[in-house]
Write a protein that holds these residues in place. Structure first.
Motif, PDB file in Angstrom:
ATOM      1  N   PHE A 113      22.205  35.678  39.569  1.00 12.22           N
ATOM      2  CA  PHE A 113      23.087  36.230  40.774  1.00 12.22           C
ATOM      3  C   PHE A 113      23.586  37.509  40.690  1.00 12.22           C
ATOM      4  CE2 PHE A 113      23.449  31.324  40.949  1.00 12.22           C
ATOM      5  CZ  PHE A 113      23.067  31.505  42.157  1.00 12.22           C
ATOM      6  N   PHE A 114      22.931  38.493  41.605  1.00 10.61           N
ATOM      7  CA  PHE A 114      23.545  39.847  41.232  1.00 10.61           C
ATOM      8  C   PHE A 114      24.988  40.137  41.766  1.00 10.61           C
ATOM      9  CE2 PHE A 114      24.139  44.067  43.417  1.00 10.61           C
ATOM     10  CZ  PHE A 114      23.968  44.817  42.099  1.00 10.61           C
ATOM     11  N   GLY A 115      25.788  40.336  40.662  1.00  9.16           N
ATOM     12  CA  GLY A 115      27.250  40.669  41.121  1.00  9.16           C
ATOM     13  C   GLY A 115      28.142  39.386  40.616  1.00  9.16           C
ATOM     14  N   LEU A 116      27.402  38.323  39.979  1.00  8.32           N
ATOM     15  CA  LEU A 116      28.336  37.364  39.320  1.00  8.32           C
ATOM     16  C   LEU A 116      28.965  37.873  38.237  1.00  8.32           C
ATOM     17  CD1 LEU A 116      29.353  34.695  39.324  1.00  8.32           C
ATOM     18  CD2 LEU A 116      27.192  33.862  38.182  1.00  8.32           C
ATOM     19  N   ASN A 117      30.130  38.139  37.790  1.00 11.76           N
ATOM     20  CA  ASN A 117      30.759  38.447  36.646  1.00 11.76           C
ATOM     21  C   ASN A 117      31.789  37.399  36.116  1.00 11.76           C
ATOM     22  OD1 ASN A 117      30.067  41.012  37.249  1.00 11.76           O
ATOM     23  ND2 ASN A 117      31.358  41.183  38.851  1.00 11.76           N
ATOM     24  N   ASP A 118      31.540  36.198  36.372  1.00 13.28           N
ATOM     25  CA  ASP A 118      32.136  35.126  35.717  1.00 13.28           C
ATOM     26  C   ASP A 118      31.200  34.136  34.847  1.00 13.28           C
ATOM     27  OD1 ASP A 118      34.701  35.796  36.858  1.00 13.28           O
ATOM     28  OD2 ASP A 118      34.413  34.701  38.643  1.00 13.28           O
ATOM     29  N   ARG A 119      31.653  33.534  33.837  1.00 14.52           N
ATOM     30  CA  ARG A 119      31.022  32.675  33.074  1.00 14.52           C
ATOM     31  C   ARG A 119      31.956  31.445  32.823  1.00 14.52           C
ATOM     32  NH1 ARG A 119      29.992  36.475  27.846  1.00 14.52           N
ATOM     33  NH2 ARG A 119      29.000  34.514  27.041  1.00 14.52           N
ATOM     34  N   LEU A 120      31.362  30.085  32.629  1.00 12.07           N
ATOM     35  CA  LEU A 120      31.958  28.801  32.432  1.00 12.07           C
ATOM     36  C   LEU A 120      32.296  28.841  31.150  1.00 12.07           C
ATOM     37  CD1 LEU A 120      29.612  26.804  35.015  1.00 12.07           C
ATOM     38  CD2 LEU A 120      31.771  27.973  35.323  1.00 12.07           C
TER      39      LEU A 120
ATOM     40  N   THR B 148      50.135  33.711  35.792  1.00 18.82           N
ATOM     41  CA  THR B 148      48.701  33.828  35.444  1.00 18.82           C
ATOM     42  C   THR B 148      48.165  32.775  36.397  1.00 18.82           C
ATOM     43  OG1 THR B 148      47.216  33.393  33.476  1.00 18.82           O
ATOM     44  CG2 THR B 148      49.056  32.084  33.641  1.00 18.82           C
ATOM     45  N   TYR B 149      46.834  32.704  36.037  1.00 19.16           N
ATOM     46  CA  TYR B 149      45.810  31.795  36.695  1.00 19.16           C
ATOM     47  C   TYR B 149      44.982  31.048  35.949  1.00 19.16           C
ATOM     48  CZ  TYR B 149      42.174  35.059  37.220  1.00 19.16           C
ATOM     49  OH  TYR B 149      41.198  35.859  36.669  1.00 19.16           O
ATOM     50  N   ILE B 150      44.559  29.852  36.437  1.00 14.45           N
ATOM     51  CA  ILE B 150      43.292  29.321  35.827  1.00 14.45           C
ATOM     52  C   ILE B 150      42.312  28.783  36.937  1.00 14.45           C
ATOM     53  CG2 ILE B 150      44.559  26.931  35.838  1.00 14.45           C
ATOM     54  CD1 ILE B 150      43.212  26.601  33.040  1.00 14.45           C
ATOM     55  N   LYS B 151      41.240  28.789  36.764  1.00 14.61           N
ATOM     56  CA  LYS B 151      40.169  28.177  37.885  1.00 14.61           C
ATOM     57  C   LYS B 151      39.271  27.213  36.949  1.00 14.61           C
ATOM     58  CE  LYS B 151      39.464  32.361  40.441  1.00 14.61           C
ATOM     59  NZ  LYS B 151      38.598  33.462  40.978  1.00 14.61           N
TER      60      LYS B 151
ATOM     61  N   LEU C 238      46.455  38.040  37.326  1.00 12.42           N
ATOM     62  CA  LEU C 238      46.869  37.519  38.597  1.00 12.42           C
ATOM     63  C   LEU C 238      46.547  38.196  39.777  1.00 12.42           C
ATOM     64  CD1 LEU C 238      47.701  34.832  40.155  1.00 12.42           C
ATOM     65  CD2 LEU C 238      50.113  35.407  39.969  1.00 12.42           C
ATOM     66  N   SER C 239      47.066  39.620  39.631  1.00 11.52           N
ATOM     67  CA  SER C 239      46.726  40.433  41.064  1.00 11.52           C
ATOM     68  C   SER C 239      45.376  40.635  41.091  1.00 11.52           C
ATOM     69  CB  SER C 239      47.461  41.873  40.518  1.00 11.52           C
ATOM     70  OG  SER C 239      46.780  42.388  39.441  1.00 11.52           O
ATOM     71  N   ALA C 240      44.466  40.485  40.224  1.00  9.50           N
ATOM     72  CA  ALA C 240      43.020  40.638  40.386  1.00  9.50           C
ATOM     73  C   ALA C 240      42.184  39.458  40.840  1.00  9.50           C
ATOM     74  CB  ALA C 240      42.275  41.260  39.309  1.00  9.50           C
ATOM     75  N   ALA C 241      43.206  38.284  40.858  1.00 10.41           N
ATOM     76  CA  ALA C 241      42.372  36.988  40.932  1.00 10.41           C
ATOM     77  C   ALA C 241      42.114  36.763  42.461  1.00 10.41           C
ATOM     78  CB  ALA C 241      43.307  35.902  40.344  1.00 10.41           C
ATOM     79  N   SER C 242      40.903  36.193  42.668  1.00  8.68           N
ATOM     80  CA  SER C 242      40.518  35.799  44.161  1.00  8.68           C
ATOM     81  C   SER C 242      40.068  34.384  43.915  1.00  8.68           C
ATOM     82  CB  SER C 242      39.763  36.637  44.648  1.00  8.68           C
ATOM     83  OG  SER C 242      39.201  36.237  45.829  1.00  8.68           O
ATOM     84  N   LEU C 243      40.526  33.491  44.975  1.00  6.28           N
ATOM     85  CA  LEU C 243      40.112  31.967  44.903  1.00  6.28           C
ATOM     86  C   LEU C 243      38.773  31.956  44.805  1.00  6.28           C
ATOM     87  CD1 LEU C 243      40.386  29.128  44.887  1.00  6.28           C
ATOM     88  CD2 LEU C 243      40.919  29.117  47.169  1.00  6.28           C
ATOM     89  N   TYR C 244      37.987  32.683  45.985  1.00  9.27           N
ATOM     90  CA  TYR C 244      36.477  32.680  46.201  1.00  9.27           C
ATOM     91  C   TYR C 244      36.030  34.032  46.146  1.00  9.27           C
ATOM     92  CZ  TYR C 244      31.863  30.620  47.321  1.00  9.27           C
ATOM     93  OH  TYR C 244      30.650  30.267  47.014  1.00  9.27           O
TER      94      TYR C 244
ATOM     95  N   ILE D 262      35.990  25.016  43.455  1.00 13.50           N
ATOM     96  CA  ILE D 262      36.926  25.793  42.542  1.00 13.50           C
ATOM     97  C   ILE D 262      38.365  25.309  42.915  1.00 13.50           C
ATOM     98  CG2 ILE D 262      37.752  27.989  41.604  1.00 13.50           C
ATOM     99  CD1 ILE D 262      34.925  29.163  42.470  1.00 13.50           C
ATOM    100  N   ILE D 263      39.180  25.179  41.809  1.00  9.78           N
ATOM    101  CA  ILE D 263      40.474  24.725  42.027  1.00  9.78           C
ATOM    102  C   ILE D 263      41.140  25.971  41.178  1.00  9.78           C
ATOM    103  CG2 ILE D 263      42.445  23.426  41.650  1.00  9.78           C
ATOM    104  CD1 ILE D 263      40.942  20.855  41.645  1.00  9.78           C
ATOM    105  N   MET D 264      42.203  26.989  41.927  1.00  8.86           N
ATOM    106  CA  MET D 264      42.655  27.685  41.313  1.00  8.86           C
ATOM    107  C   MET D 264      44.261  27.284  41.148  1.00  8.86           C
ATOM    108  SD  MET D 264      42.883  31.973  41.784  1.00  8.86           S
ATOM    109  CE  MET D 264      43.831  31.984  42.990  1.00  8.86           C
ATOM    110  N   VAL D 265      44.861  27.433  40.127  1.00  7.56           N
ATOM    111  CA  VAL D 265      46.251  27.026  39.773  1.00  7.56           C
ATOM    112  C   VAL D 265      46.753  28.458  39.564  1.00  7.56           C
ATOM    113  CG1 VAL D 265      48.065  25.733  38.646  1.00  7.56           C
ATOM    114  CG2 VAL D 265      45.581  24.653  39.155  1.00  7.56           C
ATOM    115  N   SER D 266      47.918  28.754  40.068  1.00  4.72           N
ATOM    116  CA  SER D 266      48.683  30.218  39.736  1.00  4.72           C
ATOM    117  C   SER D 266      50.120  29.838  39.508  1.00  4.72           C
ATOM    118  CB  SER D 266      48.172  31.204  40.771  1.00  4.72           C
ATOM    119  OG  SER D 266      48.607  30.626  42.158  1.00  4.72           O
ATOM    120  N   GLY D 267      50.733  30.890  38.619  1.00  2.00           N
ATOM    121  CA  GLY D 267      52.210  30.998  38.600  1.00  2.00           C
ATOM    122  C   GLY D 267      52.546  31.115  37.137  1.00  2.00           C
ATOM    123  N   ILE D 268      53.816  30.847  36.725  1.00  2.03           N
ATOM    124  CA  ILE D 268      54.104  30.704  35.415  1.00  2.03           C
ATOM    125  C   ILE D 268      53.406  30.011  34.718  1.00  2.03           C
ATOM    126  CG2 ILE D 268      56.281  30.676  34.163  1.00  2.03           C
ATOM    127  CD1 ILE D 268      56.480  32.564  36.136  1.00  2.03           C
TER     128      ILE D 268
END
Length: 331
Positions: free
Chosen positions: A151-158, A25-28, A187-193, A74-80
């Motif tokens: 922002f057009f195309g922003l699909n994330d929330r905080l 998984t991952y977390i940002k 995780l496969s769909a995750a992108s850092l930025y 953004i910090i992205m942590v990924s792994g088990i």
């Protein structure tokens, strides 16, 4: 390594026998540029140590890559999942210690997670039932921002979590457990930025995840007063010298501009701990130098602020400085 650069180290060695595909998984997490430097450490020492201790991979966005509408990286942590949680705890403990605090459970902390909009429903639950249960169980404060339509195309929330370190980690654990049940959160769909092509609504194609502030002045308000000298036609700003030169003799190689800022306003331009000037540098891409104390423009008490870079970078930095000073003067 410069702490303001983006950082992405090689993934640490995995222990045998783990099912990476099932549990990955991952977390940002959002952090200031200063905090990002603390996580990287001198020559990347801290981030390398955290990866070795946790087994997770830790990546940071570059120094000009901010979450849209903020000046935070953004910090992205990924792994088990267990590794991700361990790395997250190491990061939060480090930030608390760097803030002059300790990792004592009584210290209040604040964490902002970046979560896909279509995954937030699972955290909220019907009628807010799930988020209420998370708050009751962890004793942490949990708030989810509305979707930003600027922002057009922003699909994330905080998702903002407040509480002691222990409470925040408990809440993050609950949230991550729910997110891992969501097929969209993978995780496969995750992108850092993923915001590089983002456009500000009404901004006529303004790129990237930040907004250059609007400026309540026009260059038409400044009229020539000798070679390279300008004076305000409306009294909005202190006198300035604007000597636009090309260091390499060609305008395509960049320009240098010097403006005057009243000595009493320099502190506002610098910001606490230099954060405001660093933000202007990061957003504009220009280099900025402020003269020493008592080094004024001739016949004034205005400090010299020299801006160097491309035409676009210099103009953006100059606009932001003017905007900052104008807002202070009007206030």
């Amino acid at each position: 390594m410069d702490s303001t650069d983006g950082f992405s180290a090689s993934p640490p060695n995995r222990s045998p026998g783990r099912d990476d595909n099932e549990n990955s998984t991952y977390i940002k997490i959002l952090v200031s540029n200063m905090d990002a430097g603390c996580i990287i450490g001198r020559g990347g020492s801290t981030i390398t140590e955290f990866q070795a201790l946790s087994g997770a991979r830790i990546q940071l966005s570059r120094n000009n890559e901010f979450f849209p509408g903020t000046s935070e990286r953004i910090i992205m942590v990924s792994g088990i999942i267990d590794d991700v949680m361990k790395a997250t705890e190491l990061i939060l403990e480090k930030l608390l210690n760097e803030a002059g605090e300790t990792s004592d459970a009584e210290i209040i902390s604040k964490v902002r997670l970046v979560v896909p909009n279509n995954s937030c429903g699972g955290i909220i639950g019907k009628g807010g039932s799930i988020i209420k249960s998370f708050i009751e169980e962890s004793h942490a404060g949990i708030k989810i921002s509305p979707q930003d339509s600027n922002f057009f195309g922003l699909n994330d929330r905080l998702v903002t979590i407040t509480g002691t370190l222990e409470e925040c980690m408990y809440a993050i654990d609950l949230i991550m457990s729910k997110l891992m049940e969501d097929a969209h959160y993978s995780l496969s769909a995750a992108s850092l930025y993923p915001y590089a092509g983002l456009i500000l609504n009404g901004g006529h194609g303004t790129p990237l995840g930040y907004t250059v502030p609007s400026v309540p002045y026009s260059r038409a308000n400044y009229v020539p007063n000798g070679v390279g000298k300008y004076r305000s036609n409306k009294g909005m700003m202190p006198p300035l010298i604007s000597t636009r030169s090309s260091p390499g003799g060609s305008e395509g190689e960049g320009i240098s501009v010097t403006i005057g800022v009243a000595d009493e306003h320099i502190g506002f331009v610098l910001g606490r701990g230099g954060r405001t000037i660093m933000e202007i540098i990061q957003i504009s891409g220009a280099r900025i130098k402020i003269s020493d104390r008592n080094d004024f423009m001739p016949g004034t008490s205005n400090r010299k602020v020299t801006i160097t870079g491309s035409h676009e970078a210099v103009n953006a930095a100059e606009d932001m400085i003017r905007n900052k000073v104008s807002s202070i003067s009007e206030g």
